[in-house]
Scaffold this motif. Structure first.
Motif, short mmCIF file in Angstrom:
data_model
loop_
_atom_site.label_atom_id
_atom_site.label_comp_id
_atom_site.label_asym_id
_atom_site.label_seq_id
_atom_site.Cartn_x
_atom_site.Cartn_y
_atom_site.Cartn_z
N MET A 19 14.31 15.29 -27.95
CA MET A 19 14.90 16.75 -27.52
C MET A 19 16.33 16.96 -27.71
O MET A 19 16.55 18.09 -27.97
CB MET A 19 14.27 16.86 -25.82
N VAL A 23 17.76 19.94 -29.89
CA VAL A 23 18.78 20.69 -29.34
C VAL A 23 20.00 20.89 -30.37
O VAL A 23 20.43 21.79 -30.68
CB VAL A 23 19.49 20.25 -27.94
N ARG A 34 14.20 17.49 -39.21
CA ARG A 34 13.09 18.21 -38.58
C ARG A 34 11.85 17.08 -38.22
O ARG A 34 11.37 16.81 -37.30
CB ARG A 34 12.65 19.48 -39.07
N HIS A 37 12.92 14.58 -35.85
CA HIS A 37 12.52 15.06 -34.50
C HIS A 37 10.97 15.05 -34.01
O HIS A 37 10.87 14.44 -33.06
CB HIS A 37 13.12 16.50 -34.59
N ASN A 41 9.51 12.58 -31.07
CA ASN A 41 8.81 13.44 -29.93
C ASN A 41 7.07 12.82 -29.76
O ASN A 41 6.80 12.56 -28.74
CB ASN A 41 8.89 14.92 -30.11
#
Ligand code: HEM
Length: 130
Positions: A19, A23, A34, A37, A41
């Motif tokens: 997260m 951000v 991306r 990320h 997750n």
């Protein structure tokens, strides 16, 4: 420490890191990382939490060397794949062999998990059989 706790802690930490990266990407309008990320997750947070919850639901499946090998391969693969992927996306594929090795480790860990799930769900006294 139990394999379940290990997976749950790794999952929670991954959510925090994933997260925070999200951000950072939004704040800087820089989306190169991306896929990192998404994988922190989904592989880190979602998958590790699910593994942890599975071992909570099937305590007998958490005993022995198989779940320990599952955790070791998962955490090693995950911790090597994320920085390798990040470097590759930044056009610095220096860890390509390590990345391939980590992917093999992760798929092997999933093969172990498949065996563990099948063994656990074949036993009559486990919750899933109810
Ligand atoms: C504070 C929480 C989060 C923030 C600020 C955040 C931020 C972002 C941003 C900025 C993007 C890129 C959007 C774009 O390219 O237009 C993104 C993509 C994505 N995020 Fe998150 N995210 C958060 C939490 C999560 C969580 C919890 C998950 C999954 C469990 C997740 C999964 C994904 C996926 C799958 C993508 C698409 C990746 C791709 O297209 O390659 N994110 N997120």
């Amino acid at each position: 420490m139990s394999v379940s706790n290990n997976f749950l802690r790794l999952g929670a930490l991954s959510a925090l890191v994933g997260m925070t990266l999200g951000v950072w990407m939004g704040a800087n309008q820089d989306f190169v990382l991306r896929p990192v990320h998404a994988h922190i997750n989904l592989l880190g947070f979602a998958s590790m939490m699910l593994f942890g919850l599975f071992y909570r639901s099937f305590p007998a499946a958490a005993r022995g060397w198989l779940p320990m090998a599952h955790f070791a391969l998962s955490v090693l693969g995950f911790l090597i794949l994320m920085p390798s992927l990040a470097l590759m996306l930044m056009q610095k594929p220096v860890f390509m062999p390590a990345m391939i090795a980590s992917e093999i480790g992760l798929v092997s860990s999933m093969l172990l998990f498949v065996i563990i799930v099948f063994m656990a769900t074949m036993k009559k006294d486990e919750p899933a059989a109810a």
